[in-house]
Design a protein around this motif. Sequence first.
Motif, PDB file in Angstrom:
ATOM      1  N   ARG A 251     140.121   3.356  40.630  1.00  0.00           N
ATOM      2  CA  ARG A 251     140.098   4.369  39.876  1.00  0.00           C
ATOM      3  C   ARG A 251     141.065   5.394  40.258  1.00  0.00           C
ATOM      4  O   ARG A 251     142.179   5.419  39.889  1.00  0.00           O
ATOM      5  N   ASP A 252     140.563   6.230  41.410  1.00  0.00           N
ATOM      6  CA  ASP A 252     141.773   7.186  41.918  1.00  0.00           C
ATOM      7  C   ASP A 252     142.761   6.564  42.499  1.00  0.00           C
ATOM      8  O   ASP A 252     144.107   6.979  42.242  1.00  0.00           O
TER       9      ASP A 252
ATOM     10  N   HIS B 214     134.881  14.839  47.705  1.00  0.00           N
ATOM     11  CA  HIS B 214     136.136  14.022  47.184  1.00  0.00           C
ATOM     12  C   HIS B 214     137.606  14.631  47.449  1.00  0.00           C
ATOM     13  O   HIS B 214     137.918  15.627  46.806  1.00  0.00           O
TER      14      HIS B 214
ATOM     15  N   HIS C 191     141.544  15.334  48.415  1.00  0.00           N
ATOM     16  CA  HIS C 191     142.980  14.799  48.408  1.00  0.00           C
ATOM     17  C   HIS C 191     143.660  15.113  49.548  1.00  0.00           C
ATOM     18  O   HIS C 191     143.410  16.092  50.255  1.00  0.00           O
TER      19      HIS C 191
ATOM     20  N   ASN D 271     144.344   9.836  48.529  1.00  0.00           N
ATOM     21  CA  ASN D 271     142.743  10.390  48.694  1.00  0.00           C
ATOM     22  C   ASN D 271     142.336  10.104  50.210  1.00  0.00           C
ATOM     23  O   ASN D 271     143.447   9.737  51.037  1.00  0.00           O
TER      24      ASN D 271
HETATM   25 ZN    ZN Z   1     140.607  12.696  42.778  1.00  0.00          ZN
END
Ligand code: ZN
Length: 512
Positions: free
Chosen positions: A14-15, A203, A205, A239
């Motif tokens: 997804r990301d 989460h 980055h 990420n």
């Molecule tokens: Zn993200």
Amino acid sequence: MRRERISIFDTTLRDGEQSPGCSMQPEEKLRMALQLAALKVDVIEAGFPVASEEDFAAVSLVSRKVRGPVIAALCRTLKGDIDRAWEALRDGPRPRIHTFISTSDLHMSHKLQKTRAEVLAMTREGVRRAAGLCGDVEFSAEDASRSDPAFLADIVAVALEEGAGTINLPDTVGYTVPGEFRDFLLDLRSRVPALDRAVLSVHCHDDLGLAVANSLAGIEAGARQVECTINGIGERAGNASLEEIVMALRVRGERLPFETGIVTEELFRSSQILSNITGVQVQPNKAIVGRNAFAHESGIHQHGMLSNPMTYEIMTPATVGVKTSSLILGKHSGRHALKQRYEELGYPLEQETLDRAYKLFAGLADQKREIYDEDLVALLHDGITECPQTCRLVAVQASAGTHSIATALVTLECEHGPATETASGDGPVNAVCEAINRITGMQGELRDFRLHSVTGGADAQGEVHVRVRFPEGVFTGRAASTDIVHGSAQAYLDAVNKVFLARTRREAVATA
Ligand code: ZN
Ligand code: KIV
């Protein structure tokens, strides 16, 4: 020492997929998801179903076919998004709805054009709706690390009240630093005591290169789920890298008393499969999975390694699945030896796949004297492609030179039998693509072409990755061959066949 369990939430599909050049078709996501299941991640975020038909199909395919991990789908707190996510997930055994909304003043006023009160109400309605559909709900406060702590505490309290079992606090733009992130999480936990009854997730980055450090700080501050990706792929700078977090916890267990359920011996293979699908190779000096991660070049280091590997190696290559010797089969190796080697490499093959792989192996052995593990893995990926081969390459011939126009002659076997076309182009690869366009009636335009050798040596296979723009969107293709022109034709055709599959899928949705 008692070790607390950290849940690994993988968002590569997804990301990760949102990073430039990393888009994947549903069948490619399935292939990656099966590997993530072998790696034993706890959660696989398979996509954002409302974003496109392909994403919906991918989430639905992964949730129906992959067993073991929880399968999550992302959605905003909007009714339509949540219902679409649930539709994609509901046939699987372990679904999770992951709903999010931005909570920083900057995002709320400039992106959402909403007031704090409106965002609070949207959080309540969204989480309530998701919890009414699915027993496992995660809520994320986008841009949490830049949000007003008092307002964020209200948001989190509402999400918990409405049934979110996991609260994720992203550092969406990779802005925070480890000590600050730790304090931010501890402060939030003291503002919302009920948070301790849910799973706290982070989460991060990597815009400042701190995603892994911030994630570890998050764990020290009470997070028990970490969101991360293979090879650290993701929006912008990416990420937090899954392999780095997992190995930091494993290697520094005395300092970080936590454990994951990850089978670390599958890390290298996971990294390779992702690169193989996307065509995006990791930098050679990438921690854990880079080509040089276990290479010792200087004489002093080599001497130290010989007397005791611990001098310069804090983990063995074997712990992360890096094989140190890889020379193996050749022309005279039989089917049994091939089967056994695949098993040793972690690929127990069904008879049908073995038959296809053996055919490709025999063809390769005619062109290449020594066949390495890397060749076998590349071969296998050609042999198990899930995309139906609407058109197959029968023959390709190209000529080019400094004083002549490049031309190509291509024969394909398609639904209506064999067809041959010639075309000219800026170079032989371009001419081959043009000839394929003519036969298939496609209007593909080559956007990116990458070639890397699978192993060393003059007879090495070249692995070709292409990105092609069609009216239907951008599709990727890959193939490996000892002949670059042949590999290019196969890779381009791989992208063309994916367009045929996407058309079939869209027609099926339209007539449903
Ligand atoms: Zn993200
Ligand atoms: O970076 C982010 O904030 C996200 C959320 C949608 C979880 O990806």
